[in-house]
Design a protein around this motif. Structure first.
Motif, PDB file in Angstrom:
ATOM      1  N   GLU A 125      35.198  43.962  -3.595  1.00  0.00           N
ATOM      2  CA  GLU A 125      35.004  43.774  -2.155  1.00  0.00           C
ATOM      3  C   GLU A 125      34.639  42.334  -1.847  1.00  0.00           C
ATOM      4  O   GLU A 125      34.323  41.550  -2.746  1.00  0.00           O
ATOM      5  CB  GLU A 125      33.909  44.710  -1.663  1.00  0.00           C
ATOM      6  N   SER A 126      34.687  41.997  -0.607  1.00  0.00           N
ATOM      7  CA  SER A 126      34.380  40.631  -0.172  1.00  0.00           C
ATOM      8  C   SER A 126      32.933  40.288  -0.499  1.00  0.00           C
ATOM      9  O   SER A 126      32.034  41.136  -0.433  1.00  0.00           O
ATOM     10  CB  SER A 126      34.628  40.508   1.331  1.00  0.00           C
ATOM     11  N   ASP A 127      32.711  39.031  -0.846  1.00  0.00           N
ATOM     12  CA  ASP A 127      31.357  38.573  -1.180  1.00  0.00           C
ATOM     13  C   ASP A 127      30.719  37.800  -0.030  1.00  0.00           C
ATOM     14  O   ASP A 127      29.761  37.049  -0.228  1.00  0.00           O
ATOM     15  CB  ASP A 127      31.391  37.712  -2.441  1.00  0.00           C
ATOM     16  N   ASP A 128      31.266  37.971   1.171  1.00  0.00           N
ATOM     17  CA  ASP A 128      30.742  37.253   2.316  1.00  0.00           C
ATOM     18  C   ASP A 128      29.445  37.927   2.784  1.00  0.00           C
ATOM     19  O   ASP A 128      29.430  39.108   3.142  1.00  0.00           O
ATOM     20  CB  ASP A 128      31.774  37.259   3.450  1.00  0.00           C
ATOM     21  N   THR A 129      28.364  37.197   2.761  1.00  0.00           N
ATOM     22  CA  THR A 129      27.045  37.711   3.161  1.00  0.00           C
ATOM     23  C   THR A 129      26.598  37.190   4.521  1.00  0.00           C
ATOM     24  O   THR A 129      25.460  37.417   4.934  1.00  0.00           O
ATOM     25  CB  THR A 129      25.993  37.326   2.114  1.00  0.00           C
ATOM     26  N   SER A 130      27.502  36.469   5.207  1.00  0.00           N
ATOM     27  CA  SER A 130      27.108  35.885   6.494  1.00  0.00           C
ATOM     28  C   SER A 130      27.299  36.856   7.648  1.00  0.00           C
ATOM     29  O   SER A 130      26.798  36.598   8.750  1.00  0.00           O
ATOM     30  CB  SER A 130      27.911  34.606   6.762  1.00  0.00           C
ATOM     31  N   ILE A 131      28.086  37.900   7.413  1.00  0.00           N
ATOM     32  CA  ILE A 131      28.358  38.860   8.484  1.00  0.00           C
ATOM     33  C   ILE A 131      27.785  40.217   8.063  1.00  0.00           C
ATOM     34  O   ILE A 131      28.123  40.732   6.991  1.00  0.00           O
ATOM     35  CB  ILE A 131      29.866  38.984   8.753  1.00  0.00           C
ATOM     36  N   GLY A 132      26.950  40.781   8.896  1.00  0.00           N
ATOM     37  CA  GLY A 132      26.399  42.099   8.629  1.00  0.00           C
ATOM     38  C   GLY A 132      24.979  42.039   8.119  1.00  0.00           C
ATOM     39  O   GLY A 132      24.411  40.957   7.861  1.00  0.00           O
ATOM     40  N   THR A 133      24.419  43.188   7.966  1.00  0.00           N
ATOM     41  CA  THR A 133      23.046  43.311   7.472  1.00  0.00           C
ATOM     42  C   THR A 133      23.106  44.030   6.134  1.00  0.00           C
ATOM     43  O   THR A 133      23.715  45.099   5.998  1.00  0.00           O
ATOM     44  CB  THR A 133      22.175  44.100   8.452  1.00  0.00           C
ATOM     45  N   PHE A 134      22.450  43.417   5.119  1.00  0.00           N
ATOM     46  CA  PHE A 134      22.509  43.955   3.758  1.00  0.00           C
ATOM     47  C   PHE A 134      21.107  44.089   3.206  1.00  0.00           C
ATOM     48  O   PHE A 134      20.189  43.304   3.543  1.00  0.00           O
ATOM     49  CB  PHE A 134      23.323  43.037   2.837  1.00  0.00           C
ATOM     50  N   SER A 135      20.926  45.080   2.379  1.00  0.00           N
ATOM     51  CA  SER A 135      19.655  45.253   1.686  1.00  0.00           C
ATOM     52  C   SER A 135      19.564  44.231   0.553  1.00  0.00           C
ATOM     53  O   SER A 135      20.575  43.629   0.160  1.00  0.00           O
ATOM     54  CB  SER A 135      19.567  46.674   1.120  1.00  0.00           C
ATOM     55  N   PRO A 136      18.387  44.008   0.002  1.00  0.00           N
ATOM     56  CA  PRO A 136      18.259  43.048  -1.112  1.00  0.00           C
ATOM     57  C   PRO A 136      19.148  43.409  -2.299  1.00  0.00           C
ATOM     58  O   PRO A 136      19.729  42.527  -2.938  1.00  0.00           O
ATOM     59  CB  PRO A 136      16.772  43.131  -1.471  1.00  0.00           C
ATOM     60  N   ALA A 137      19.286  44.673  -2.610  1.00  0.00           N
ATOM     61  CA  ALA A 137      20.143  45.066  -3.738  1.00  0.00           C
ATOM     62  C   ALA A 137      21.601  44.742  -3.443  1.00  0.00           C
ATOM     63  O   ALA A 137      22.347  44.259  -4.317  1.00  0.00           O
ATOM     64  CB  ALA A 137      19.980  46.556  -4.030  1.00  0.00           C
ATOM     65  N   GLU A 138      22.039  44.996  -2.180  1.00  0.00           N
ATOM     66  CA  GLU A 138      23.420  44.692  -1.830  1.00  0.00           C
ATOM     67  C   GLU A 138      23.680  43.186  -1.851  1.00  0.00           C
ATOM     68  O   GLU A 138      24.759  42.734  -2.259  1.00  0.00           O
ATOM     69  CB  GLU A 138      23.744  45.268  -0.444  1.00  0.00           C
ATOM     70  N   LEU A 139      22.685  42.404  -1.382  1.00  0.00           N
ATOM     71  CA  LEU A 139      22.834  40.938  -1.434  1.00  0.00           C
ATOM     72  C   LEU A 139      22.967  40.449  -2.869  1.00  0.00           C
ATOM     73  O   LEU A 139      23.806  39.586  -3.169  1.00  0.00           O
ATOM     74  CB  LEU A 139      21.636  40.270  -0.747  1.00  0.00           C
ATOM     75  N   ASP A 140      22.165  40.987  -3.766  1.00  0.00           N
ATOM     76  CA  ASP A 140      22.265  40.580  -5.174  1.00  0.00           C
ATOM     77  C   ASP A 140      23.640  40.942  -5.740  1.00  0.00           C
ATOM     78  O   ASP A 140      24.241  40.184  -6.499  1.00  0.00           O
ATOM     79  CB  ASP A 140      21.168  41.263  -5.994  1.00  0.00           C
ATOM     80  N   ARG A 141      24.155  42.125  -5.391  1.00  0.00           N
ATOM     81  CA  ARG A 141      25.460  42.526  -5.908  1.00  0.00           C
ATOM     82  C   ARG A 141      26.578  41.640  -5.374  1.00  0.00           C
ATOM     83  O   ARG A 141      27.470  41.198  -6.117  1.00  0.00           O
ATOM     84  CB  ARG A 141      25.722  43.983  -5.537  1.00  0.00           C
ATOM     85  N   LEU A 142      26.531  41.320  -4.062  1.00  0.00           N
ATOM     86  CA  LEU A 142      27.553  40.458  -3.482  1.00  0.00           C
ATOM     87  C   LEU A 142      27.474  39.041  -4.048  1.00  0.00           C
ATOM     88  O   LEU A 142      28.490  38.386  -4.292  1.00  0.00           O
ATOM     89  CB  LEU A 142      27.415  40.428  -1.954  1.00  0.00           C
ATOM     90  N   ARG A 143      26.253  38.564  -4.249  1.00  0.00           N
ATOM     91  CA  ARG A 143      26.097  37.237  -4.840  1.00  0.00           C
ATOM     92  C   ARG A 143      26.601  37.232  -6.289  1.00  0.00           C
ATOM     93  O   ARG A 143      27.165  36.245  -6.770  1.00  0.00           O
ATOM     94  CB  ARG A 143      24.642  36.808  -4.774  1.00  0.00           C
ATOM     95  N   GLY A 144      26.402  38.345  -6.993  1.00  0.00           N
ATOM     96  CA  GLY A 144      26.937  38.442  -8.359  1.00  0.00           C
ATOM     97  C   GLY A 144      28.462  38.381  -8.368  1.00  0.00           C
ATOM     98  O   GLY A 144      29.073  37.732  -9.234  1.00  0.00           O
TER      99      GLY A 144
END
Length: 467
Positions: A236-255
């Motif tokens: 999935e897309s790793d864009d964290t600038s759009i939407g609200t994510f939990s800390p675990a989801e942010l870590d996964r997207l950053r990974g």
């Protein structure tokens, strides 16, 4: 050293010349004495003896003198004791006197024994004279000088050649393998120069082969990197600038982002290694054999999984039977990965492709077709290091090198699917050799003219879709 050799040669020569001069002077005295002795054998008359003595020479001092016949003997140089010894011994006698030597030859004349005396002056004996020594010393000096000059010239050439070899060796040791020497000087140094040049050429070739091997091995890394990149793109897309994510989801997207960045960085590093180490094509040193069908089946297991992820229709044709080829298995696998990897790299997802294996006319053909946009400039694509897609340009060259190694070739054409068709021809090691016509070119031309089905020379590239 040269002086000692010259003296060792000239001193015995001088002594030998003196001995020969003495022998020649005494032989001449014996000849003149024989003339007078012969006259005495005919007659003992004083006038006859005088004319015989005058006939031996113009110098009165060296004319033979007969002692013991009662004539004028005041000019005689031999003593009475010497004369008596000659009469007693009855043979010729050479006696030293003041100013030279005398030869005494006894002659029996009835009851009387006369003695013929011949004087030989010291100058005729070839004694060691100052002039001779000066001349020989001059010759010795000239020989020594010439020897020194020649040796100096030869030594200079030898030293220059040795210094050239030293400089070239130091240059190669400092990292300049392009240095060569001019083989000059003595034979041994010239041979050393030729050997050095050959060593330098082999060193350059070895370094080129080593760099080429690094480039090819680096290019092989692009196959698993392609798989990793495709898997990363499927995430999935790793864009964290759009939407609200939990800390675990942010870590996964950053990974996911780090994975994609690491793959891109690794691909760039591999491309850089290939570009910096690209040199001449290395040659396979030992013959090897492999089963083309087995290699195709094995590699398609890997690529089929990626094709399924990208919804690419694909099929394999003609890879059921054993098909030998004179190439190493690893090299053929690398060539297949390079060509099939280009399909995945330069065609959109969902593009169909097929791999076919066929065997005819003394060749084994591996055909990789795709339904992509094709290759606009096939000649450029087959040149090593040339690419219009921003890559290293080594993929097709690896396939070309493997084909040439197997006495074959690589060609690019339009595929039945609409895209590019890359055909690798490998010599069939089990093919029956063609019968050579005894009529040569003329016979083949005549046979082709009689056969309406013959279209001249056939290119042994498979054209049928079922391979």
């Amino acid at each position: 050293m040269c002086t000692l050799v010259a003296l060792a040669f000239l001193v015995p020569l001088t002594v030998n010349l003196g001995d020969r001069a003495r022998e020649e002077a005494l032989a001449d005295a014996a000849r003149r004495s024989a003339l007078v002795t012969g006259a005495l054998a005919v007659s003992t008359d004083a006038d006859v003896v005088r004319r015989a003595a005058e006939a031996t020479g113009d110098d009165p001092a060296t004319r033979p003198l007969v002692r013991g016949l009662g004539g004028d003997e005041s000019s005689g140089r031999a003593t009475d004791a010497d004369l008596e010894q000659a009469r007693t011994d009855g043979r010729s006698l050479v006696v030293d006197v003041d100013g030279g030597v005398v030869r005494l030859d006894p002659v029996v004349l009835g009851d009387t024994t006369a003695v013929v005396e011949v004087f030989v002056p010291e100058s005729a004996l070839g004694g060691v004279s100052t002039t001779r020594w000066v001349l020989l010393l001059g010759v010795a000096a000239a020989l020594v000088g010439a020897t020194v000059l020649v040796v100096d010239r030869v030594a200079v050439r030898a030293v220059d050649s040795a210094r050239g070899l030293v400089r070239a060796a130091l240059a190669v040791g400092d990292g300049d393998p392009g240095v060569r020497v001019e083989p000059t000087g003595p034979r041994e140094l010239a041979e050393a120069g030729y050997a050095f040049n050959r060593m330098a050429e082999r060193l350059v070739a070895a370094r080129a082969d080593e760099r080429e091997l690094v480039a090819d091995l680096s290019h092989r890394l692009r196959t698993p990197l392609t798989a990793l990149r495709l898997d990363a793109e499927a995430l999935e897309s790793d864009d964290t600038s759009i939407g609200t994510f939990s800390p675990a989801e942010l870590d996964r997207l950053r990974g996911i982002r780090r994975i994609r960045q690491a793959i891109a960085t690794l691909e760039g590093e591999v491309d850089q290694i290939i570009k910096t180490t690209r040199k001449a094509v290395s040659q396979e040193t030992a013959p090897a054999m492999c089963d083309v069908s087995e290699v195709v089946r094995d590699r398609m297991v890997f690529w089929s999984a990626l094709a399924g992820d990208q919804n690419r229709p694909h099929r394999v044709l003609g890879a059921q039977l054993r098909t030998p080829a004179p190439v190493p298995r690893a090299e053929l696998a690398a060539a297949l990965d390079a060509v099939i990897g280009n399909v995945f790299r330069y065609t959109p997802q969902g593009t169909a492709f097929e791999v076919a294996v066929s065997r005819r006319d003394g060749y084994v053909a591996i055909r990789i077709d795709d339904a992509g946009p094709g290759i606009a400039n096939p000649d450029r694509a087959l040149r090593r290091g040339a690419s219009g897609q921003g890559s290293t340009g080594l993929g097709l060259d690896i396939a070309k090198r493997v084909s040439l190694q197997a006495n074959g070739s690589v060609s690019i054409d339009r595929a039945r699917l609409g895209g590019a068709s890359v055909v690798m021809l490998l010599a069939d090691p089990e093919a029956t050799p063609r019968q050579v016509s005894r009529f040569g070119l003329v016979g083949r031309m005549a046979r082709d003219a009689r056969d309406p089905k013959s279209g001249g020379r056939r290119w042994p590239r498979p054209r049928s879709t079922d391979a």
